[in-house]
Design an enzyme around this catalytic site. Structure first.
Site, PDB file in Angstrom:
ATOM      1  N   GLY A 130       0.774  -1.236   0.000  1.00  0.00           N
ATOM      2  CA  GLY A 130       0.000   0.000   0.000  1.00  0.00           C
ATOM      3  C   GLY A 130       0.803   1.283   0.000  1.00  0.00           C
ATOM      4  O   GLY A 130       0.238   2.370  -0.051  1.00  0.00           O
ATOM      5  N   GLU A 142       4.226  -6.664   1.623  1.00  0.00           N
ATOM      6  CA  GLU A 142       3.787  -7.068   0.284  1.00  0.00           C
ATOM      7  C   GLU A 142       3.728  -5.846  -0.634  1.00  0.00           C
ATOM      8  O   GLU A 142       2.659  -5.475  -1.109  1.00  0.00           O
ATOM      9  CB  GLU A 142       2.395  -7.700   0.370  1.00  0.00           C
ATOM     10  CG  GLU A 142       2.296  -8.906   1.287  1.00  0.00           C
ATOM     11  CD  GLU A 142       0.842  -9.337   1.536  1.00  0.00           C
ATOM     12  OE1 GLU A 142      -0.107  -8.643   1.099  1.00  0.00           O
ATOM     13  OE2 GLU A 142       0.658 -10.374   2.174  1.00  0.00           O
ATOM     14  N   PRO A 143       4.842  -5.189  -0.883  1.00  0.00           N
ATOM     15  CA  PRO A 143       4.786  -3.982  -1.708  1.00  0.00           C
ATOM     16  C   PRO A 143       4.673  -4.305  -3.197  1.00  0.00           C
ATOM     17  O   PRO A 143       5.285  -5.261  -3.679  1.00  0.00           O
ATOM     18  CB  PRO A 143       6.138  -3.315  -1.423  1.00  0.00           C
ATOM     19  CG  PRO A 143       7.050  -4.455  -1.123  1.00  0.00           C
ATOM     20  CD  PRO A 143       6.212  -5.529  -0.469  1.00  0.00           C
ATOM     21  N   GLY A 144       3.888  -3.530  -3.895  1.00  0.00           N
ATOM     22  CA  GLY A 144       3.813  -3.663  -5.349  1.00  0.00           C
ATOM     23  C   GLY A 144       4.265  -2.350  -5.964  1.00  0.00           C
ATOM     24  O   GLY A 144       5.390  -2.197  -6.441  1.00  0.00           O
ATOM     25  N   ARG A 145       3.369  -1.369  -5.876  1.00  0.00           N
ATOM     26  CA  ARG A 145       3.588  -0.065  -6.511  1.00  0.00           C
ATOM     27  C   ARG A 145       4.920   0.591  -6.141  1.00  0.00           C
ATOM     28  O   ARG A 145       5.617   1.137  -6.985  1.00  0.00           O
ATOM     29  CB  ARG A 145       2.442   0.854  -6.069  1.00  0.00           C
ATOM     30  CG  ARG A 145       2.350   2.146  -6.825  1.00  0.00           C
ATOM     31  CD  ARG A 145       1.303   3.067  -6.180  1.00  0.00           C
ATOM     32  NE  ARG A 145       0.093   2.398  -5.808  1.00  0.00           N
ATOM     33  CZ  ARG A 145      -1.014   2.373  -6.556  1.00  0.00           C
ATOM     34  NH1 ARG A 145      -1.047   2.986  -7.708  1.00  0.00           N
ATOM     35  NH2 ARG A 145      -2.091   1.727  -6.136  1.00  0.00           N
ATOM     36  N   ARG A 198      -5.828   2.778 -15.378  1.00  0.00           N
ATOM     37  CA  ARG A 198      -5.930   3.529 -14.116  1.00  0.00           C
ATOM     38  C   ARG A 198      -6.687   4.858 -14.233  1.00  0.00           C
ATOM     39  O   ARG A 198      -7.538   5.133 -13.396  1.00  0.00           O
ATOM     40  CB  ARG A 198      -4.543   3.751 -13.491  1.00  0.00           C
ATOM     41  CG  ARG A 198      -3.787   2.457 -13.180  1.00  0.00           C
ATOM     42  CD  ARG A 198      -2.605   2.650 -12.245  1.00  0.00           C
ATOM     43  NE  ARG A 198      -3.019   2.988 -10.914  1.00  0.00           N
ATOM     44  CZ  ARG A 198      -2.955   4.183 -10.388  1.00  0.00           C
ATOM     45  NH1 ARG A 198      -2.431   5.178 -11.076  1.00  0.00           N
ATOM     46  NH2 ARG A 198      -3.379   4.401  -9.167  1.00  0.00           N
ATOM     47  N   TYR A 236      -9.938   4.762 -11.944  1.00  0.00           N
ATOM     48  CA  TYR A 236      -9.861   5.461 -10.650  1.00  0.00           C
ATOM     49  C   TYR A 236      -9.778   6.979 -10.789  1.00  0.00           C
ATOM     50  O   TYR A 236      -9.590   7.670  -9.790  1.00  0.00           O
ATOM     51  CB  TYR A 236      -8.619   5.013  -9.857  1.00  0.00           C
ATOM     52  CG  TYR A 236      -8.363   3.536  -9.846  1.00  0.00           C
ATOM     53  CD1 TYR A 236      -9.224   2.677  -9.178  1.00  0.00           C
ATOM     54  CD2 TYR A 236      -7.255   3.001 -10.491  1.00  0.00           C
ATOM     55  CE1 TYR A 236      -8.993   1.317  -9.175  1.00  0.00           C
ATOM     56  CE2 TYR A 236      -7.008   1.640 -10.481  1.00  0.00           C
ATOM     57  CZ  TYR A 236      -7.883   0.803  -9.825  1.00  0.00           C
ATOM     58  OH  TYR A 236      -7.649  -0.521  -9.811  1.00  0.00           O
ATOM     59  N   CYS A 241     -13.779   3.588 -28.100  1.00  0.00           N
ATOM     60  CA  CYS A 241     -15.124   4.180 -28.155  1.00  0.00           C
ATOM     61  C   CYS A 241     -15.754   4.292 -26.769  1.00  0.00           C
ATOM     62  O   CYS A 241     -16.771   3.653 -26.476  1.00  0.00           O
ATOM     63  CB  CYS A 241     -15.995   3.326 -29.051  1.00  0.00           C
ATOM     64  SG  CYS A 241     -15.169   2.985 -30.594  1.00  0.00           S
ATOM     65  N   GLU A 242     -15.136   5.052 -25.904  1.00  0.00           N
ATOM     66  CA  GLU A 242     -15.656   5.288 -24.554  1.00  0.00           C
ATOM     67  C   GLU A 242     -15.180   6.672 -24.139  1.00  0.00           C
ATOM     68  O   GLU A 242     -14.007   7.017 -24.360  1.00  0.00           O
ATOM     69  CB  GLU A 242     -15.044   4.297 -23.541  1.00  0.00           C
ATOM     70  CG  GLU A 242     -15.259   2.859 -23.849  1.00  0.00           C
ATOM     71  CD  GLU A 242     -16.192   2.164 -22.864  1.00  0.00           C
ATOM     72  OE1 GLU A 242     -16.730   2.834 -21.955  1.00  0.00           O
ATOM     73  OE2 GLU A 242     -16.377   0.966 -23.040  1.00  0.00           O
TER      74      GLU A 242
HETATM   75  N1  LLP Z   1      -1.194  -7.084  -0.595  1.00  0.00           N
HETATM   76  C1  LLP Z   1      -2.504  -7.229  -0.842  1.00  0.00           C
HETATM   77  C2  LLP Z   1      -3.264  -8.224  -0.075  1.00  0.00           C
HETATM   78  C3  LLP Z   1      -3.124  -6.446  -1.836  1.00  0.00           C
HETATM   79  O1  LLP Z   1      -4.421  -6.597  -2.068  1.00  0.00           O
HETATM   80  C4  LLP Z   1      -2.347  -5.500  -2.551  1.00  0.00           C
HETATM   81  C5  LLP Z   1      -2.957  -4.662  -3.581  1.00  0.00           C
HETATM   82  C6  LLP Z   1      -0.970  -5.391  -2.256  1.00  0.00           C
HETATM   83  C7  LLP Z   1      -0.431  -6.194  -1.264  1.00  0.00           C
HETATM   84  C8  LLP Z   1      -0.048  -4.440  -2.965  1.00  0.00           C
HETATM   85  O2  LLP Z   1      -0.381  -3.097  -2.774  1.00  0.00           O
HETATM   86  P1  LLP Z   1       0.584  -1.925  -3.287  1.00  0.00           P
HETATM   87  O3  LLP Z   1       1.856  -1.967  -2.485  1.00  0.00           O
HETATM   88  O4  LLP Z   1       0.844  -2.143  -4.734  1.00  0.00           O
HETATM   89  O5  LLP Z   1      -0.209  -0.706  -3.062  1.00  0.00           O
HETATM   90  N2  LLP Z   1      -5.214  -1.401  -9.217  1.00  0.00           N
HETATM   91  C9  LLP Z   1      -5.072  -0.379  -8.203  1.00  0.00           C
HETATM   92  C10 LLP Z   1      -4.405  -0.909  -6.950  1.00  0.00           C
HETATM   93  C11 LLP Z   1      -5.120  -2.092  -6.374  1.00  0.00           C
HETATM   94  C12 LLP Z   1      -4.341  -2.735  -5.262  1.00  0.00           C
HETATM   95  C13 LLP Z   1      -4.900  -4.048  -4.916  1.00  0.00           C
HETATM   96  N3  LLP Z   1      -4.208  -4.723  -3.880  1.00  0.00           N
HETATM   97  C14 LLP Z   1      -4.314   0.811  -8.795  1.00  0.00           C
HETATM   98  O6  LLP Z   1      -3.961   0.759  -9.960  1.00  0.00           O
HETATM   99  O7  LLP Z   1      -4.106   1.804  -8.104  1.00  0.00           O
END
Ligand code: LLP
Length: 404
Positions: A233, A268-271, A307, A311, A338-339
């Site tokens: 997050g 659990e970092p993604g972004r 995105r 959002y 077409c949106e």
């Molecule tokens: N762990 C869990 C259980 C999650 O559901 C998520 C993201 C993460 C970790 C990773 O979160 P991050 O570090 O990336 O914020 N599609 C949306 C974001 C949806 C996130 C869903 N869960 C966007 O493009 O902003």
């Protein structure tokens, strides 16, 4: 990523060169940036040496996953498909955690066979299902239980997950009840408390509140959790002046939490790992002038980058060749779909553009390609990873023939 002689470059490779050689749109990533992000993430939290499980949903490219694994990360997965990709990338099963509210029997069974570190469950029914599978396989399964701490993450509502009205995790009361149940189960080893309150969080306060709730719940459940999985997050800065999460501050809050709890922290970092490593290189197909604004019609669209449509998020757009002559016009960057939501950004102060010019949509490494689709029968873009002056095609452009 910067301008070299006014030409936007990914490390030592010019975007203009890539566009000419491979066509557009292109998802292009910088290895250097990825490496820096992981090293700085680790450094910020080095006082307690967390296990970093990269959130695969943010970018599922196997070649990127392999690089991320080589830089020391595990994986946070939410489906059998993501698990298979993580395994293909060589991620150690002892560094894989499985999240999600609706894991099927097939998915649970596969994960149990692979002996992954943790299955983070989100309901009693899921625990019962795991017990059934474990019994048939004569195994003991390591699990975490996801807590819903009822904490407002103060982020975009659509990506908030930690409030009691959200479908995720279990309330304090149900958490404690389920913890008791699992502690007495023959087939389950309760090792972890997990949370994830939302994404793109730039304020430290929600995390601090969340830690307080976790502290209370652990004390009440009277169980020694080997792991506390704090989810992801961590917000990044999408615009020059916008806020991003203060890692140092978060690290201090966690260290103080750990004084009372002797658990290994999982993230659990993604972004925050992949977001700013990627750009989308696009070409202007047409410019349609109207009285109030000019529509800059790009060859990438909402199917390539969802995105903004999903959002209302704004990704910075910059020119590939910097000219510095202001257009004095309102430009609206749109795709050909077409949106009406197929719109990326409205800009009042862009440099003068003409048809066939190239532009860059910034910070699309996370939830860019992974959220893309074939809507309007549009093939998915090529993905390229740049390392210095080396160009690696990490996914080929999809062929139209494969779509038809
Ligand atoms: N762990 C869990 C259980 C999650 O559901 C998520 C993201 C993460 C970790 C990773 O979160 P991050 O570090 O990336 O914020 N599609 C949306 C974001 C949806 C996130 C869903 N869960 C966007 O493009 O902003």
């Amino acid at each position: 990523m910067k301008y070299l002689n006014k030409s936007f470059s990914i490390e030592r490779v010019k975007a203009k060169y890539l566009a000419k050689k491979f066509g557009t749109p292109i998802y292009c990533y910088s290895y250097e940036k990825l490496k820096t992000n992981i090293i700085s993430f680790k450094n910020n939290f080095k006082s307690f040496n967390p296990l970093i499980c990269f959130s695969v949903k943010s970018n599922t490219n196997v070649n990127l996953l392999r690089e991320i694994k080589k830089l020391g990360c595990g994986a946070d997965i939410v489906s059998i498909g993501e698990l298979m990709k993580a395994l293909k990338a060589g991620v150690n099963t002892k560094k894989i955690v499985f999240s999600g509210v609706g894991k099927t029997t097939k998915e649970l069974s596969y994960a149990i066979n692979k002996n992954i570190l943790l299955i983070n469950v989100e309901s009693k029914s899921e625990v019962v299902e795991i017990e059934k599978i474990a019994k048939s396989k004569k195994k003991i399964v390591n699990i975490g239980i996801r807590l819903n701490p009822n904490t407002d993450a103060k982020t975009i509502n659509k990506i908030s997950t930690g409030k009691k009205e959200d479908k995720f995790g279990l309330t304090e009361k149900s958490f404690i009840a389920l913890a008791k149940y699992t502690i007495n189960s023959k087939y389950i080893n309760l090792k972890c408390l997990s949370v994830h309150i939302g994404s793109q969080i730039v304020n430290n306060l929600p995390y601090e509140k969340m830690l307080k709730v976790i502290d209370r719940v652990i004390k009440k459940s009277n169980h020694k959790f080997e792991f506390v999985d704090l989810g992801g997050g961590f917000g990044i800065s999408y615009h020059n002046k916008s806020k991003k999460l203060n890692f140092k501050k978060y690290s201090i809050s966690i260290s103080s939490f750990l004084k009372n709890h002797n658990s290994k922290i999982i993230f659990e970092p993604g972004r925050s790992i992949i977001g700013n490593t990627g750009v989308l290189i696009s070409k202007i197909i047409y410019i349609k002038k109207t009285k109030s604004k000019d529509f800059i019609i790009l060859d990438s669209a909402m199917n390539d980058l969802m995105r903004p449509a999903l959002y209302g998020s704004n990704h910075k757009i910059i020119p590939v060749i910097k000219k510095g002559v202001s257009s004095k016009k309102i430009y609206e960057f749109v795709g050909p779909i077409c949106e009406s939501t197929d719109k990326f950004l409205t800009s009042k102060n862009f440099q003068k553009l003409k048809e066939k010019d190239l532009i860059i949509i910034c910070d699309v490494g996370a939830y860019g390609m992974s959220l893309s689709s074939n809507y309007n029968v549009r093939p998915s873009p090529i993905e390229i990873l740049v390392k210095g002056s080396k160009i690696n095609i990490i996914k080929k452009r999809q062929k139209l023939i494969d779509l038809i």
